[in-house]
Design a protein around this motif. Structure first.
Motif, mmCIF file in Angstrom:
data_model
loop_
_atom_site.group_PDB
_atom_site.id
_atom_site.type_symbol
_atom_site.label_atom_id
_atom_site.label_comp_id
_atom_site.label_asym_id
_atom_site.label_seq_id
_atom_site.Cartn_x
_atom_site.Cartn_y
_atom_site.Cartn_z
ATOM 1 N N GLY A 181 -9.491 0.647 5.244
ATOM 2 C CA GLY A 181 -8.493 0.321 6.290
ATOM 3 C C GLY A 181 -9.136 0.234 7.578
ATOM 4 O O GLY A 181 -8.406 -0.390 8.287
ATOM 5 N N CYS A 202 -9.824 5.299 1.288
ATOM 6 C CA CYS A 202 -8.900 4.184 1.586
ATOM 7 C C CYS A 202 -8.856 4.280 3.126
ATOM 8 O O CYS A 202 -8.676 2.962 3.776
ATOM 9 C CB CYS A 202 -7.468 4.530 1.023
ATOM 10 N N MET A 253 -3.225 1.034 4.903
ATOM 11 C CA MET A 253 -3.700 -0.375 4.800
ATOM 12 C C MET A 253 -4.883 -0.560 3.779
ATOM 13 O O MET A 253 -5.075 -1.287 3.269
ATOM 14 C CB MET A 253 -4.220 -0.581 6.278
ATOM 15 N N GLY A 254 -5.759 0.666 3.437
ATOM 16 C CA GLY A 254 -6.826 0.548 2.729
ATOM 17 C C GLY A 254 -6.337 0.344 1.441
ATOM 18 O O GLY A 254 -6.580 -0.349 0.545
ATOM 19 N N ILE A 302 -8.489 -6.700 9.792
ATOM 20 C CA ILE A 302 -8.736 -5.463 10.756
ATOM 21 C C ILE A 302 -9.450 -6.246 11.898
ATOM 22 O O ILE A 302 -10.531 -6.895 12.002
ATOM 23 C CB ILE A 302 -10.105 -4.576 9.952
ATOM 24 N N SER A 311 -3.041 5.172 -1.966
ATOM 25 C CA SER A 311 -4.144 6.123 -1.330
ATOM 26 C C SER A 311 -3.319 7.438 -1.530
ATOM 27 O O SER A 311 -2.349 7.615 -1.700
ATOM 28 C CB SER A 311 -4.206 5.925 0.106
ATOM 29 N N GLU A 361 -3.331 -0.116 13.404
ATOM 30 C CA GLU A 361 -4.104 1.175 12.672
ATOM 31 C C GLU A 361 -3.010 1.604 11.731
ATOM 32 O O GLU A 361 -2.151 2.368 11.941
ATOM 33 C CB GLU A 361 -4.482 2.197 13.820
ATOM 34 N N GLN A 362 -3.202 1.426 10.509
ATOM 35 C CA GLN A 362 -2.448 1.701 9.274
ATOM 36 C C GLN A 362 -3.128 2.839 8.233
ATOM 37 O O GLN A 362 -2.580 3.491 7.492
ATOM 38 C CB GLN A 362 -1.750 0.742 8.451
ATOM 39 N N GLY A 410 0.707 -1.161 -0.009
ATOM 40 C CA GLY A 410 -0.019 -0.164 0.041
ATOM 41 C C GLY A 410 0.885 1.228 0.060
ATOM 42 O O GLY A 410 1.777 1.233 0.777
ATOM 43 N N ASP A 426 0.694 5.418 0.498
ATOM 44 C CA ASP A 426 -0.217 6.409 0.858
ATOM 45 C C ASP A 426 0.723 7.640 0.797
ATOM 46 O O ASP A 426 1.537 8.126 1.291
ATOM 47 C CB ASP A 426 -0.602 6.237 2.333
ATOM 48 N N MET A 439 -5.263 -3.262 1.023
ATOM 49 C CA MET A 439 -6.382 -3.998 0.767
ATOM 50 C C MET A 439 -6.826 -4.047 -0.655
ATOM 51 O O MET A 439 -7.490 -4.964 -1.181
ATOM 52 C CB MET A 439 -7.612 -3.533 1.844
#
Length: 498
Positions: free
Chosen positions: A246, A242, A432-433, A456, A78, A427-428, A6, A8, A436
């Motif tokens: 996440g 995102c 993380m989104g 999650i 993201s 918690e990223q 991922g 970001d 995913m």
């Protein structure tokens, strides 16, 4: 082992995360880049800085993790929303990117509203705000017409980086929804809006779903990043979409609060014709044929950073917040409004500025620090209440970002929102989104919801304290009065700002 990455692309740094099929972050790496403010209210970045630092971050991620490049199946993105990148026919950037927190476009926003009137909300579902992309395009049209005449496409930040990595142009629906050029319900570029401002639809890139594959890595990019040319590249989504993925916000009734530089309250929405009269943002989700409503506090974490750097530069954030637990709720009558960069929800006002109300000689640094956190959370409560007024019940809120790292602040959110706050095990956020989306795109899971179930996990909950919730409810009513009481004063101060 197999992995996805991922990426970001934030306002101050790019973050990359290497994630396995259990949703575990094997390694992460961040690289910062500069922000330019050449004029008051302007905010720009060099898109090449994004590309350079993304490649550095990917390379160091691979080096430090010792992962086999053959095991990295795909990556996705993201990105910070709304930023304008103009490229010519060869893909060359024509000017610095104008970012989401740039406020030079007030005149263009009024032009959009006066030209489109009710069409704006019926098509784009959002009011014209300085942060959105269309006002930035119109500013370039009016102030740098030679630049716009050379432009072949406009892109958003992550879309430019993805183009440089894969050689393919695209924009996903969740990010396109923040441009004011998308027919949000119809999921097409709006001919009506573009024509109203003499903009050719050819300026808009192809539209795709967030989980669609948009090529593979270019050979030179693969070499520079430590990956393989066969690595799949997926479209990705807006940072808030995102972040929602996440945090597992993928079904009706789910809400999150994200506190980073800005602050966001976001709630999943399945109805594409929800009427919120522009009080909240209404955007396409990265989940297919879904939407979300969102309220934004422009200077959430930024207010805390400003306060620390101005009044406690020598302290770390942990040291600054260490004493707030001993300060009573309400900070002994001290109120802070986090309007230091203007405001967005529920007051789309570029001129308003922050204030401390109720200072006396008994207030200490800890009182001020707690008041800053309470003011940020009160501002987010305004968005929570608008979501509730739209017919949604909010009993639980998933907390992500900087606001999820301090236990006192998490309990404060529970008390001010009068809802249970859920802290996640890992918690990223948006990174993380993005991972995913890559995992789903690679076929690891039959749906994003199944991916969320695997990735999650809640870690801790914070229930509201009835006594403090009642106290905060009274203070919140006072907080809401500050805007109307100071709005005209702030307008009169505008000529004195430099």
């Amino acid at each position: 082992m197999k992995y996805v990455i991922g990426v970001d692309l934030g306002t101050s740094a790019v973050k990359t995360v290497l994630v396995n099929p259990q949703g575990e972050v094997v390694h992460e790496h961040s690289e910062a880049y500069p922000l330019s403010r050449p004029e008051p209210g302007w905010s720009e970045q060099n898109p090449e800085d994004w590309v350079d630092k993304t490649l550095v971050s990917l390379r160091r991620l691979m080096e430090k993790s010792s992962a086999d490049p053959q095991e990295v199946e795909g990556l996705s993105f993201s990105g910070q929303m709304h930023g304008l990148v103009l490229v010519d026919a060869e893909g060359k950037v024509l000017r610095p990117a104008i970012l989401w927190n740039d406020t030079r476009t007030t005149a263009q926003c009024r032009k959009i509203e006066n030209t489109l009137e009710s069409k704006l909300l019926s098509i784009a579902k959002n009011r014209a705000l300085e942060g959105f992309t269309l006002p930035k395009i119109l500013w370039v049209q009016e102030n740098e017409p030679d630049i716009l005449s050379q432009a072949s496409l406009f892109l958003l930040p992550k879309d430019y980086v993805r183009y440089r990595l894969s050689g393919e142009y695209a924009m996903d629906y969740s990010d396109a929804a923040g441009t004011l050029l998308l027919d949000v319900s119809g999921k097409t570029w709006s001919q009506d809006i573009a024509a109203a401002f003499d903009l050719p639809l050819s300026l808009c890139p192809p539209l795709v779903e967030s989980f669609d594959q948009t090529g593979t890595l270019l050979p030179d990019i693969a070499e520079a990043s430590g990956l393989l040319p066969s690595t799949k590249v997926f479209a990705g989504g807006a940072d808030n979409a995102c972040g929602a993925i996440g945090a597992g916000i993928l079904q009706e009734g789910q809400t999150m609060c994200s506190i980073g530089t800005s602050g966001v309250v976001l709630s999943f929405e399945s109805r594409k014709e929800l009427e919120v009269d522009g009080k909240l943002h209404f955007f396409n989700h990265s989940e297919k044929d879904a939407y979300y409503v969102m309220g934004v506090t422009l200077a959430a974490g930024h207010s805390l950073t400003w306060f620390k750097e101005t009044f406690a530069k020598e302290k770390s954030f942990d040291e600054l917040l260490e004493g707030i637990g001993s300060i009573p709720a309400g900070s002994s009558g001290l109120l802070f409004t986090p309007y230091i960069s203007g405001e967005r929800t529920p007051h789309p006002d570029a001129d308003i500025r922050g204030s401390f109300i109720g200072m006396d000689s008994g207030h200490t640094l800890s009182h001020f620090a707690r008041a800053v956190l309470e003011g940020i959370t009160f501002s987010l409560r305004e968005s929570i209440d608008i979501v509730r007024e739209s017919g949604k019940e909010i009993h639980e809120v998933v907390a992500i970002g900087g606001g999820a790292r301090n236990e006192t602040w998490l309990q404060m959110q529970a008390d001010i929102f009068n809802a249970t706050i859920i802290k996640l095990e890992s918690e990223q956020g948006p990174a993380m989104g993005a991972a995913m989306l890559a995992a789903y795109g690679c076929g690891w899971f039959p749906s994003l919801t199944d991916c969320a179930k695997a990735f999650i996990r809640p870690a801790k909950t914070y229930a509201p304290n009835a006594e403090r919730a009642e106290l905060y409810s009274g203070l919140f009513s006072l907080y809401q009065e500050v805007y109307s009481q100071t709005r005209e004063l702030n307008r009169k101060l505008v000529p004195y700002r430099n």
